[in-house]
Motif scaffolding. Structure first.
Motif, PDB file in Angstrom:
ATOM      1  N   SER A 182      21.201  -4.461   1.806  1.00 53.00           N
ATOM      2  CA  SER A 182      22.020  -4.390   3.008  1.00 53.00           C
ATOM      3  C   SER A 182      21.250  -5.024   4.147  1.00 53.00           C
ATOM      4  N   ALA A 183      21.824  -4.912   5.323  1.00 52.00           N
ATOM      5  CA  ALA A 183      21.167  -5.509   6.482  1.00 52.00           C
ATOM      6  C   ALA A 183      20.019  -4.644   6.994  1.00 52.00           C
ATOM      7  N   ALA A 184      19.826  -3.463   6.386  1.00 53.53           N
ATOM      8  CA  ALA A 184      18.766  -2.580   6.840  1.00 53.53           C
ATOM      9  C   ALA A 184      17.403  -3.133   6.455  1.00 53.53           C
ATOM     10  N   THR A 185      16.368  -2.550   7.034  1.00 54.29           N
ATOM     11  CA  THR A 185      15.000  -2.973   6.764  1.00 54.29           C
ATOM     12  C   THR A 185      14.437  -2.180   5.593  1.00 54.29           C
ATOM     13  N   PRO A 186      13.700  -2.824   4.687  1.00 56.67           N
ATOM     14  CA  PRO A 186      13.069  -2.071   3.592  1.00 56.67           C
ATOM     15  C   PRO A 186      12.151  -0.988   4.131  1.00 56.67           C
ATOM     16  N   PRO A 187      11.955   0.083   3.386  1.00 59.26           N
ATOM     17  CA  PRO A 187      11.093   1.172   3.879  1.00 59.26           C
ATOM     18  C   PRO A 187       9.645   0.719   4.041  1.00 59.26           C
ATOM     19  N   VAL A 188       8.922   1.458   4.851  1.00 61.66           N
ATOM     20  CA  VAL A 188       7.505   1.160   5.077  1.00 61.66           C
ATOM     21  C   VAL A 188       6.697   1.719   3.906  1.00 61.66           C
ATOM     22  N   PRO A 189       5.491   1.216   3.693  1.00 57.83           N
ATOM     23  CA  PRO A 189       4.660   1.771   2.613  1.00 57.83           C
ATOM     24  C   PRO A 189       4.341   3.237   2.868  1.00 57.83           C
ATOM     25  N   PRO A 190       4.230   4.043   1.823  1.00 55.35           N
ATOM     26  CA  PRO A 190       3.860   5.450   2.009  1.00 55.35           C
ATOM     27  C   PRO A 190       2.471   5.591   2.633  1.00 55.35           C
ATOM     28  N   ARG A 191       2.283   6.686   3.330  1.00 55.78           N
ATOM     29  CA  ARG A 191       0.989   6.990   3.943  1.00 55.78           C
ATOM     30  C   ARG A 191       0.399   8.245   3.317  1.00 55.78           C
ATOM     31  N   GLY A 192      -0.892   8.407   3.566  1.00 56.82           N
ATOM     32  CA  GLY A 192      -1.560   9.607   3.092  1.00 56.82           C
ATOM     33  C   GLY A 192      -1.707   9.685   1.586  1.00 56.82           C
ATOM     34  N   LEU A 193      -1.896   8.555   0.927  1.00 54.21           N
ATOM     35  CA  LEU A 193      -2.048   8.569  -0.531  1.00 54.21           C
ATOM     36  C   LEU A 193      -3.320   9.319  -0.914  1.00 54.21           C
ATOM     37  N   ASP A 194      -3.154  10.327  -1.753  1.00 59.46           N
ATOM     38  CA  ASP A 194      -4.283  11.166  -2.171  1.00 59.46           C
ATOM     39  C   ASP A 194      -4.331  11.193  -3.697  1.00 59.46           C
ATOM     40  N   VAL A 195      -5.477  10.911  -4.276  1.00 60.41           N
ATOM     41  CA  VAL A 195      -5.662  10.868  -5.728  1.00 60.41           C
ATOM     42  C   VAL A 195      -6.763  11.843  -6.096  1.00 60.41           C
ATOM     43  N   ARG A 196      -6.446  12.816  -6.951  1.00 60.46           N
ATOM     44  CA  ARG A 196      -7.418  13.818  -7.363  1.00 60.46           C
ATOM     45  C   ARG A 196      -7.552  13.802  -8.893  1.00 60.46           C
ATOM     46  N   PRO A 197      -8.781  13.955  -9.396  1.00 58.12           N
ATOM     47  CA  PRO A 197      -8.985  13.905 -10.850  1.00 58.12           C
ATOM     48  C   PRO A 197      -8.497  15.171 -11.536  1.00 58.12           C
ATOM     49  N   ALA A 198      -8.059  15.018 -12.776  1.00 59.75           N
ATOM     50  CA  ALA A 198      -7.686  16.119 -13.649  1.00 59.75           C
ATOM     51  C   ALA A 198      -8.124  15.761 -15.062  1.00 59.75           C
ATOM     52  N   ARG A 199      -7.975  16.683 -15.984  1.00 54.90           N
ATOM     53  CA  ARG A 199      -8.426  16.434 -17.351  1.00 54.90           C
ATOM     54  C   ARG A 199      -7.532  15.386 -18.020  1.00 54.90           C
ATOM     55  N   GLY A 200      -8.078  14.185 -18.224  1.00 52.07           N
ATOM     56  CA  GLY A 200      -7.318  13.096 -18.833  1.00 52.07           C
ATOM     57  C   GLY A 200      -6.142  12.645 -17.995  1.00 52.07           C
ATOM     58  N   ALA A 201      -6.182  12.917 -16.684  1.00 59.65           N
ATOM     59  CA  ALA A 201      -5.038  12.611 -15.827  1.00 59.65           C
ATOM     60  C   ALA A 201      -5.507  12.453 -14.390  1.00 59.65           C
ATOM     61  N   LEU A 202      -4.566  12.035 -13.520  1.00 57.87           N
ATOM     62  CA  LEU A 202      -4.782  11.974 -12.080  1.00 57.87           C
ATOM     63  C   LEU A 202      -3.601  12.634 -11.392  1.00 57.87           C
ATOM     64  N   ARG A 203      -3.885  13.439 -10.379  1.00 59.91           N
ATOM     65  CA  ARG A 203      -2.833  14.046  -9.557  1.00 59.91           C
ATOM     66  C   ARG A 203      -2.692  13.218  -8.283  1.00 59.91           C
TER      67      ARG A 203
END
Length: 330
Positions: free
Chosen positions: A148-169
Motif C-alpha cells: 500500500s502507500a504506507a511506509t514499511p515498519p521500522v526495524p525492531p529495537r531492543g534485540l536481546d539474545v540469551r543462551p540456552a541448552r542447545g538453543a537461543l532465547r
C-alpha cells in the motif's frame, strides 16, 4: 495397473472375461500437494515463506515481471527450507512469484505450483498496474506482500539474545504496524547461510543449534506495507553440559596398530582421538571425529617408541574431559 491389465488380458485369452480396456489410465507421478505461499516486499527484494508439502526436499522459485510483460523464469533453484529472500528486484516494478516443490532431482508437475503472490517493489516511477495472464494457477492470494502507500515498519529495537541448552532465547520490543516478524539466525563457526523463522510474537526460542558455536541473530518486522530492514546482528552461543572424560581407556593388542577402547560417555556427541610421540615437544596428531556410539578404534601404524594417546569427549563444540594412556610400540 499394468499388472492388473496383464492378468485380465491373459484370462481373456483363456476365455475368461474381457481384455482390460485401453488406453491404460496413467496416474500422476511425483508430489501431489501444492505449497501455500506468502511474501513480504522489501527494498529491491522480497522475502518468501511457504508450507512444504509432504515428501518435498526442496523448492524452485519462479518469477514473472508483470511490468515488463516477460515470461515466467526460474529465479532460484532447489531452495532448502521454507523461506528465502529474492534479491535484485527493480523499484516500481510488479512481480508475480510462486514456488514449485521438488523431490530431489524430480520437480513436481506444473499443476502443483503454489498460489501466485503479486507485489510491487517500492520506489521508482509510477507504473500502471498490470494484470495476470489467463494461467489459472496464478490466482493472487491476500498476503502481506501486497504493498500500500504506507511506509514499511521500522526495524525492531531492543534485540536481546540469551543462551540456552542447545538453543537461543531471542526477544525484542514490539514494532507499531508490524503484523509478524522474521527471526534470522546463522551459525558463524559453520559458515552457513541465514535461516529464517517467522513468528507473530516478540520472543522466540530457537532450537536445534550447535552448543558452543557462535551464532548471529537478526530480526525484521513485517507489515502490510512491506518488510523492515534487519536489525544489527547480535551474537549468542548455545550452551550444553560439559561431558565427562572417557573412562577405562585402554590399549588392546600389541604392535604398531593397537586397538584403543573406552566406555561410552553420556552427554557426548562425539570424541576426538589424538596421539603423539612421548618425546618432549612432539606435536599432537588428531584423527577425524569419532561418533558417540563408537568406543573402539584401531590406530594408524605407529612408529617405534613410546606414544601418548588421548581421547576427549565433546558435546558439539563444548569440550569435555580427556583421558590419556601411554603405549609402547616395539
Amino acid at each position: 495397473m499394468k499388472y492388473a491389465a496383464s492378468v485380465a488380458d491373459a484370462l481373456a485369452e483363456l476365455g475368461v472375461g474381457a481384455p482390460y480396456p485401453r488406453p491404460l489410465a496413467v496416474p500422476p507421478e511425483g508430489l501431489r500437494h501444492a505449497p501455500e505461499l506468502q511474501a513480504a516486499v522489501g527494498e529491491e527484494s522480497a522475502t518468501l515463506w511457504w508450507s512444504a508439502p509432504p515428501g518435498a526436499t526442496a523448492h524452485d522459485v519462479w518469477m514473472e515481471d508483470l511490468s515488463a510483460r516477460s515470461a515466467p523464469r526460474l529465479a532460484l533453484s532447489q531452495v532448502r527450507g521454507t523461506t528465502v529472500q529474492v534479491q535484485g528486484l527493480t523499484p516500481g516494478s510488479t512481480y508475480a512469484l510462486r514456488v514449485l516443490p521438488r523431490k530431489h532431482l524430480q520437480a513436481a508437475l506444473p499443476d502443483m505450483q503454489s498460489n501466485a503472490v503479486v507485489l510491487t517493489v517500492p520506489g521508482g516511477p509510477p507504473a500502471p498496474q498490470p494484470t495476470l495472464g489467463p494461467t489459472p494457477s496464478l490466482t493472487p492470494s491476500p498476503t502481506p506482500g501486497l504493498v500500500s502507500a504506507a511506509t514499511p515498519p521500522v526495524p525492531p529495537r531492543g534485540l536481546d539474545v540469551r543462551p540456552a541448552r542447545g538453543a537461543l532465547r531471542v526477544s525484542w520490543s514490539p514494532v507499531p504496524g508490524a503484523a509478524s516478524y522474521l527471526v534470522l539466525v546463522r551459525d558463524r563457526d559453520a559458515r552457513t547461510g541465514w535461516r529464517s523463522l517467522p513468528t507473530s510474537a516478540t520472543a522466540l526460542r530457537i532450537e536445534g543449534l550447535r552448543a558452543g558455536a557462535r551464532h548471529a541473530v537478526r530480526v525484521q518486522a513485517l507489515g502490510e506495507a512491506g518488510i523492515s530492514a534487519p536489525t544489527s546482528a547480535v551474537r549468542g552461543i548455545p550452551t550444553a553440559p560439559t561431558p565427562p572424560r572417557p573412562r577405562r581407556l585402554r590399549i588392546v593388542g600389541d604392535g604398531q596398530a593397537p586397538e584403543l577402547r573406552w566406555r561410552r560417555v553420556g552427554g557426548a556427541t562425539h570424541y576426538r582421538v589424538s596421539y603423539r610421540s612421548a618425546r618432549p615437544g612432539a606435536p599432537w596428531r588428531t584423527l577425524p571425529e569419532v561418533p558417540q556410539r563408537v568406543t573402539r578404534l584401531v590406530l594408524t601404524p605407529l612408529t617405534r617408541g613410546h606414544h601418548l594417546i588421548r581421547v576427549r569427549s565433546f558435546h558439539d563444540l563444548v569440550r569435555g574431559g580427556a583421558d590419556t594412556v601411554v603405549h609402547r610400540t616395539m
